[in-house]
Design a protein around this motif. Structure first.
Motif, mmCIF file in Angstrom:
data_model
loop_
_atom_site.group_PDB
_atom_site.id
_atom_site.type_symbol
_atom_site.label_atom_id
_atom_site.label_comp_id
_atom_site.label_asym_id
_atom_site.label_seq_id
_atom_site.Cartn_x
_atom_site.Cartn_y
_atom_site.Cartn_z
ATOM 1 N N LYS A 55 -8.336 10.489 4.388
ATOM 2 C CA LYS A 55 -8.170 9.037 4.425
ATOM 3 C C LYS A 55 -7.821 8.518 3.037
ATOM 4 C CE LYS A 55 -9.445 8.653 8.724
ATOM 5 N NZ LYS A 55 -8.464 8.615 9.725
ATOM 6 N N ALA A 56 -6.884 7.599 2.987
ATOM 7 C CA ALA A 56 -6.490 6.990 1.719
ATOM 8 C C ALA A 56 -7.476 5.886 1.364
ATOM 9 C CB ALA A 56 -5.088 6.414 1.826
ATOM 10 N N THR A 57 -7.678 5.693 0.085
ATOM 11 C CA THR A 57 -8.534 4.607 -0.381
ATOM 12 C C THR A 57 -7.753 3.299 -0.261
ATOM 13 O OG1 THR A 57 -7.777 4.734 -2.668
ATOM 14 C CG2 THR A 57 -9.642 6.152 -2.046
ATOM 15 N N PRO A 58 -8.438 2.168 -0.245
ATOM 16 C CA PRO A 58 -7.716 0.882 -0.206
ATOM 17 C C PRO A 58 -6.735 0.727 -1.370
ATOM 18 C CG PRO A 58 -10.015 0.537 0.319
ATOM 19 C CD PRO A 58 -9.870 1.978 -0.109
ATOM 20 N N ARG A 59 -7.097 1.219 -2.529
ATOM 21 C CA ARG A 59 -6.194 1.134 -3.684
ATOM 22 C C ARG A 59 -4.927 1.963 -3.450
ATOM 23 N NH1 ARG A 59 -5.556 -0.673 -8.533
ATOM 24 N NH2 ARG A 59 -4.836 0.544 -10.295
ATOM 25 N N GLU A 60 -5.092 3.155 -2.888
ATOM 26 C CA GLU A 60 -3.936 3.992 -2.578
ATOM 27 C C GLU A 60 -3.046 3.329 -1.528
ATOM 28 O OE1 GLU A 60 -5.505 8.538 -3.286
ATOM 29 O OE2 GLU A 60 -6.145 7.488 -1.477
ATOM 30 N N ASN A 61 -3.677 2.693 -0.538
ATOM 31 C CA ASN A 61 -2.902 1.984 0.485
ATOM 32 C C ASN A 61 -2.074 0.869 -0.138
ATOM 33 O OD1 ASN A 61 -3.759 3.521 2.653
ATOM 34 N ND2 ASN A 61 -5.484 2.196 3.112
ATOM 35 N N LEU A 62 -2.670 0.115 -1.059
ATOM 36 C CA LEU A 62 -1.952 -0.967 -1.730
ATOM 37 C C LEU A 62 -0.797 -0.417 -2.560
ATOM 38 C CD1 LEU A 62 -1.559 -3.911 -2.521
ATOM 39 C CD2 LEU A 62 -3.277 -3.583 -4.314
ATOM 40 N N GLN A 63 -1.038 0.650 -3.291
ATOM 41 C CA GLN A 63 0.019 1.245 -4.111
ATOM 42 C C GLN A 63 1.170 1.749 -3.237
ATOM 43 O OE1 GLN A 63 -2.235 4.136 -6.321
ATOM 44 N NE2 GLN A 63 -2.550 2.746 -8.048
#
Length: 78
Positions: A55-63
Motif C-alpha cells: 500500500k502506498a502512503t498518502p504522501r506517495e499517492n499525492l506525489q
C-alpha cells in the motif's frame, strides 16, 4: 484482477491466486508487457507474484498524482 508496480526498473505483477499467476506467466503475456514498457521508453525486468501489492502512503499517492497531472496542460491540482 491483477496489479502491477514499477520500481527502479522492476515491474512486479501481483496476481490474486496461483491459478491466475499460472495463466499470466507465459511468453505471450511477458512479451506483451515488455513491449508495452519498451514503447514508453522503459526497460524493465518482470516478476509475477501472488498476493497484494504494498500500500502506498498518502504522501506517495499525492506525489504520484502530481507527477501524473504534470503531463497535462489542463489539469490543476490544488
Amino acid at each position: 484482477m491483477c496489479t502491477g508496480v514499477l520500481e527502479g526498473g522492476l515491474l512486479t505483477v501481483y496476481a490474486p491466486d496461483d491459478i491466475t499467476l499460472g495463466r499470466l506467466d507465459n511468453d505471450r503475456v511477458r512479451n506483451a508487457l515488455m513491449e508495452e514498457a519498451a514503447s514508453g521508453g522503459v526497460t524493465v525486468r518482470l516478476v509475477f507474484q501472488v498476493g497484494e501489492p504494498p500500500k502506498a502512503t498518502p504522501r506517495e499517492n499525492l506525489q504520484n498524482l502530481l507527477k501524473f497531472g504534470s503531463q497535462f496542460d489542463n489539469i490543476e491540482i490544488k
